[in-house]
Design a protein around this motif. Structure first.
Motif, PDB file in Angstrom:
ATOM      1  N   ALA A 112       0.827  -1.202   0.000  1.00 47.86           N
ATOM      2  CA  ALA A 112       0.000   0.000   0.000  1.00 47.86           C
ATOM      3  C   ALA A 112       0.860   1.250   0.000  1.00 47.86           C
ATOM      4  N   LEU A 113       1.958   1.238   0.794  1.00 53.35           N
ATOM      5  CA  LEU A 113       2.880   2.374   0.798  1.00 53.35           C
ATOM      6  C   LEU A 113       3.522   2.554  -0.577  1.00 53.35           C
ATOM      7  N   ALA A 114       3.840   1.440  -1.232  1.00 50.43           N
ATOM      8  CA  ALA A 114       4.448   1.537  -2.558  1.00 50.43           C
ATOM      9  C   ALA A 114       3.489   2.174  -3.569  1.00 50.43           C
ATOM     10  N   LEU A 115       2.204   1.826  -3.486  1.00 51.78           N
ATOM     11  CA  LEU A 115       1.226   2.425  -4.401  1.00 51.78           C
ATOM     12  C   LEU A 115       1.102   3.922  -4.180  1.00 51.78           C
ATOM     13  N   VAL A 116       1.095   4.340  -2.920  1.00 52.89           N
ATOM     14  CA  VAL A 116       1.042   5.784  -2.636  1.00 52.89           C
ATOM     15  C   VAL A 116       2.294   6.477  -3.171  1.00 52.89           C
ATOM     16  N   LEU A 117       3.454   5.810  -3.042  1.00 49.79           N
ATOM     17  CA  LEU A 117       4.695   6.408  -3.542  1.00 49.79           C
ATOM     18  C   LEU A 117       4.673   6.560  -5.057  1.00 49.79           C
ATOM     19  N   THR A 118       4.016   5.622  -5.763  1.00 51.22           N
ATOM     20  CA  THR A 118       3.935   5.783  -7.221  1.00 51.22           C
ATOM     21  C   THR A 118       3.097   6.999  -7.599  1.00 51.22           C
ATOM     22  N   VAL A 119       2.046   7.266  -6.823  1.00 50.37           N
ATOM     23  CA  VAL A 119       1.254   8.479  -7.080  1.00 50.37           C
ATOM     24  C   VAL A 119       2.101   9.718  -6.837  1.00 50.37           C
ATOM     25  N   LEU A 120       2.896   9.701  -5.748  1.00 51.10           N
ATOM     26  CA  LEU A 120       3.772  10.838  -5.475  1.00 51.10           C
ATOM     27  C   LEU A 120       4.845  10.983  -6.552  1.00 51.10           C
ATOM     28  N   ASP A 121       5.311   9.857  -7.083  1.00 55.70           N
ATOM     29  CA  ASP A 121       6.258   9.926  -8.195  1.00 55.70           C
ATOM     30  C   ASP A 121       5.645  10.638  -9.395  1.00 55.70           C
ATOM     31  N   ALA A 122       4.337  10.323  -9.662  1.00 59.32           N
ATOM     32  CA  ALA A 122       3.678  10.987 -10.782  1.00 59.32           C
ATOM     33  C   ALA A 122       3.558  12.487 -10.549  1.00 59.32           C
ATOM     34  N   VAL A 123       3.204  12.866  -9.297  1.00 53.29           N
ATOM     35  CA  VAL A 123       3.106  14.292  -8.979  1.00 53.29           C
ATOM     36  C   VAL A 123       4.455  14.975  -9.134  1.00 53.29           C
ATOM     37  N   ALA A 124       5.506  14.307  -8.615  1.00 48.55           N
ATOM     38  CA  ALA A 124       6.837  14.889  -8.727  1.00 48.55           C
ATOM     39  C   ALA A 124       7.303  14.966 -10.177  1.00 48.55           C
ATOM     40  N   LEU A 125       6.983  13.963 -10.975  1.00 47.20           N
ATOM     41  CA  LEU A 125       7.380  13.965 -12.381  1.00 47.20           C
ATOM     42  C   LEU A 125       6.737  15.139 -13.122  1.00 47.20           C
ATOM     43  N   HIS A 126       5.485  15.415 -12.816  1.00 50.24           N
ATOM     44  CA  HIS A 126       4.826  16.551 -13.460  1.00 50.24           C
ATOM     45  C   HIS A 126       5.456  17.867 -13.040  1.00 50.24           C
ATOM     46  N   ALA A 127       5.848  17.972 -11.773  1.00 55.02           N
ATOM     47  CA  ALA A 127       6.425  19.225 -11.297  1.00 55.02           C
ATOM     48  C   ALA A 127       7.837  19.448 -11.837  1.00 55.02           C
ATOM     49  N   VAL A 128       8.574  18.355 -12.116  1.00 53.19           N
ATOM     50  CA  VAL A 128       9.978  18.495 -12.519  1.00 53.19           C
ATOM     51  C   VAL A 128      10.142  18.376 -14.025  1.00 53.19           C
TER      52      VAL A 128
END
Length: 804
Positions: A136-152
């Motif tokens: 479950a933590l890994a799935l949340v981290l993938t969402v955060l990766d997507a957010v970070a990818l859009h910002a960077v």
């Protein structure tokens, strides 16, 4: 000597047993010491003894500490995963700017990769709960990766477009991850949840119209239906089913709004296609499911089909006629009965058809109600003149010109339910379902006739004649069918229609005689032909009521006043006495006589304004009651009322003649009645004292009491009190109930009359707090001796019950 087992093994076995006994002894001693400590200091118990080597297995150790529960483990794992998630979000939002691009990418990549990899070895070590938390933590981290990818990497990209792509990528990643680690339960349902957003975000990104959003939601719902039917695991299927319901109903709601608001038929084609596709999707899912949940799919498919097919022609019509179009489309769903459709789907489609028909009927019901209840407004203008058309007789204001479709709706709904009643297959029509269909068809067909008459503004005479014919048809059908549900429904409709047309007939004098005469004949004829006792009783009562109205109308036509009309009404009561005596069915006889008693009450009310005529009417009522009392089965029920009516007639006659000394007239009658009662009691010792002496005592004592209350002198109250005391003592001595009750009541009221002025003076002299105080003392005294008072009252009641 040979040893089995060998000596070395036996020695080792003995050593192990002795070691276990030593360990066990130490454990028991520790437990004993702990218990002693608990007994000496119960407030702070000591900790449990530590585990010992060579201790027995947990299943054989009664004092071994319990292992931690799975619930505690899950709570700890959830809290740990939640804290890690919060930490990851905080790191992404607040600490991101303190690191360079390489550091940021490295940190998120390492943490995400580690969280994705760790569940595999955890599953290998049989730690599924821990693996689920890390996944479950890994799935949340993938969402955060997507957010970070859009910002960077793509800060200038449209947010909705990037979200659509990111959601689609996450669906693929999470699905692959869940399939590769099949024992994890979180990734696949999460992928289903993420799958609800790609198309919606894409429609938002391209600024699609409302129809575009509807199609995006519908395609998403189709994917959910596919997953719900063929997905792996119960959690995946349940999640997909919930998503399909949410997105599908939203898409159908958008399509329905567009269809209803379309300005022409061409504008309703696009929303109709969306609705039709949604209905097909719901039907396919329900057909494939074949469970009780398929009923819901059948309902959705049916409603969507009605909205789709009916929306195109309805868009070109006024709303009142658009309802007819939708109604016909809903009726078309009943064709499913002739197709080989799974039973749950068929039930859903029929429920959708019933819902459409019911909604159309509710929309048209106010017009039928206005046509049936409107004549009530004529009650204040009886015989004011027949109106030219029906609408003048309806006091309810409605836009009749815009209500031309309501009778059509009721007629179509009646025809549809009638077809269902006649043609429904036996497997679906047995029992109460078919009876309900027949009853509904009867009610709708009955309501359509007055609605049609009101909408077309039929002439008054035509409307009255049509409603009378309808009542006749309903009565004939009800009598012919007997006592089933359809017959009862027809009878109720006939009675309601008779009441409506009866009030409508009060508008003019000829119409009153025509309507109520016809209703009396119809009710009497139907009662004669009916074989059901209850139905016959109701119809006979209706016929007697119509005859009562005719009698009252006859008096008004002759120009008689209300008191002079009262004896004419009693002719109806006399007829009911004869009919009751000739009837061979006891229930029908009782119904007839009770209705005749109601007519007698109407006669009494008509004569109230004229005391001489009231006396005559009461005497005539007494004669009729005495005639009924000649029958053995009515002797007790009619004998007492007859005596009471004769007494009341005598008292009213005395009051109307202005007699101030009624004893001169009542005493001779009382003496004669007393002699007759005494002779009756001698012949029949079991007769009640009320029959023997009640009329004689009441004939004189009650009028004397009424006069004594208005007499300012003392002689009459004194003589009346002495007579009442003598009657009371005689009743107590001879154990006769009537003299005791009548004499006691007259004595008490006479004494109250004499004491009333003095009591008033005493209360005026007392302070205001004295009456409440006396009442309180009385309540305390009664409460203190409550049980004794109950015993005394019980003894009095038993003694009173033994009297005649």
């Amino acid at each position: 000597m040979e040893h089995v087992p060998p000596p070395a093994e036996e020695l080792a076995l003995l050593d192990r047993e002795l070691a276990w006994l030593d360990a066990r002894r130490v454990q028991l001693l520790d437990r004993r010491a702990w218990l002693l400590g608990v007994l000496r200091t119960p407030v702070v118990p000591p900790p449990p003894p530590p585990a010992r080597p060579f201790a027995p297995a947990p299943s054989t150790r009664p004092f071994a500490p319990a292992a931690p529960a799975h619930g505690t483990q899950n709570v700890l794992l959830v809290l740990g995963g939640l804290l890690l998630t919060v930490a990851a979000i905080a790191f992404t939002l607040f600490s991101w700017g303190e690191m360079g691009i390489a550091g940021r990418s490295a940190v998120l990549a390492v943490v995400t990769a580690g969280a994705l990899v760790v569940p595999a070895p955890l599953l290998g070590r049989r730690l599924p709960s821990t693996a689920e938390a890390v996944a479950a933590l890994a799935l949340v981290l993938t969402v955060l990766d997507a957010v970070a990818l859009h910002a960077v990497a793509a800060p200038g990209t449209d947010g909705f477009a990037f979200s659509a792509v990111a959601a689609a990528v996450l669906v693929v990643i999470w699905t692959a991850y869940g399939l590769s680690l099949g024992r994890l339960r979180v990734p696949l349902p999460s992928a289903v949840v993420a799958g609800q957003f790609p198309l919606v975000f894409a429609a938002w990104a391209v600024e699609a119209p409302v129809a575009g959003f509807g199609w995006a939601l519908l395609v998403t719902a189709a994917a959910d239906v596919a997953v719900a039917l063929w997905g792996r695991g119960l959690a995946v299927r349940v999640t997909a089913c919930a998503g399909a319901v949410l997105t599908g109903l939203t898409a159908l709601g958008l399509g329905l709004g567009l269809s209803v608001s379309a300005r022409d038929a061409l504008g309703a084609v696009g929303p109709g296609a969306l609705l039709l596709a949604g209905g097909a999707l719901a039907l396919a899912g329900a057909w494939r499911a074949r469970t009780e949940a398929a009923v819901f799919g059948g309902v959705v498919a049916g409603l969507a089909a009605v909205a789709s097919v009916g929306g195109v022609p309805a868009a070109a019509l006024p709303w009142s006629w658009a309802v007819v179009v939708y109604l016909l489309c809903g009726a078309g769903l009943s064709a499913v009965l002739r197709l080989r459709v799974p039973r749950p789907v068929s039930r859903g489609l029929l429920a959708a058809s019933a819902a459409v028909v019911g909604a159309a009927v509710l929309w048209a019901a106010p017009v039928a109600a206005a046509a049936l209840l409107g004549p009530v407004s004529l009650s204040a203008g009886v015989w004011s003149g027949a109106p030219e058309a029906l609408r003048e007789a309806l006091g309810i204001a409605l836009p009749w010109s815009a209500s031309a479709s309501e009778p059509v709706v009721l007629a179509v709904a009646a025809g549809l339910t009638a077809v269902v009643y006649v043609r429904w297959p036996r497997t679906l029509a047995e029992g109460s379902g078919r009876a309900v269909a027949g009853s509904v068809a009867t009610v709708l067909g009955w309501g359509a006739v007055p609605a049609l008459l009101a909408v077309t503004d039929a002439p008054y005479a035509v409307a009255v004649g049509a409603e009378l014919l309808l009542v006749a048809a309903l009565l004939a059908a009800s009598v012919r069918r007997g006592g089933d549900a359809l017959a009862v429904t027809g009878l109720v409709c006939a009675l309601a229609g008779a009441a409506s047309v009866g009030v409508l007939g009060l508008a003019a004098e000829p119409a009153t005689y025509a309507v109520f005469g016809t209703l009396a004949v119809l009710s009497g004829g139907a009662a004669a032909r009916s074989g059901v006792t209850t139905v016959r009783s109701l119809l006979v009562c209706g016929s007697v009521l119509c005859a009562t109205v005719i009698a009252v109308a006859a008096g008004a036509s002759l120009g008689w006043s209300a008191p002079h009309t009262a004896p004419l009404v009693l002719v109806v009561t006399a007829a009911t006495v004869l009919l009751g005596a000739r009837s061979r069915v006891p229930a029908v006889a009782v119904a007839v006589e009770l209705t005749g008693a109601f007519a007698a009450l109407v006669a009494v009310l008509l004569a109230v304004a004229d005391a001489p005529f009231l006396s005559l009417v009461l005497a005539l009522c007494g004669v009729l009651a005495a005639a009924s009392a000649l029958r053995p089965e009515r002797r007790r029920a009619a004998g007492y009322p007859a005596a009471a009516l004769f007494l009341a007639a005598a008292w009213v006659r005395l009051a109307a003649s202005g007699v101030t000394d009624p004893e001169a007239y009542t005493l001779p009658v009382s003496v004669a009645a007393f002699v007759v009662g005494h002779l009756r009691l001698r012949r029949d010792p079991s007769a009640s004292s009320w029959v023997a002496y009640g009329p004689a005592l009441s004939m004189t004592m009650v009028p004397s009491l009424l006069v004594a209350w208005g007499d300012p002198h003392w002689l009459r109250p004194l003589l009346l009190g002495i007579a009442a005391l003598a009657v009371t003592l005689a009743g107590a001595r001879l154990r006769l109930r009537a003299p005791l009750v009548i004499g006691g009541a007259v004595l008490a009221l006479d004494g109250l009359h004499e004491l009333a002025p003095h009591v008033v003076q005493v209360f005026d002299a007392l302070p205001r707090w004295a009456p409440p105080a006396l009442a309180g003392l009385l309540l305390l005294a009664v409460g203190a001796t409550y049980e004794q008072r109950l015993r005394d009252a019980r003894r009095v009641r038993e003694s009173f019950g033994r009297m005649r």
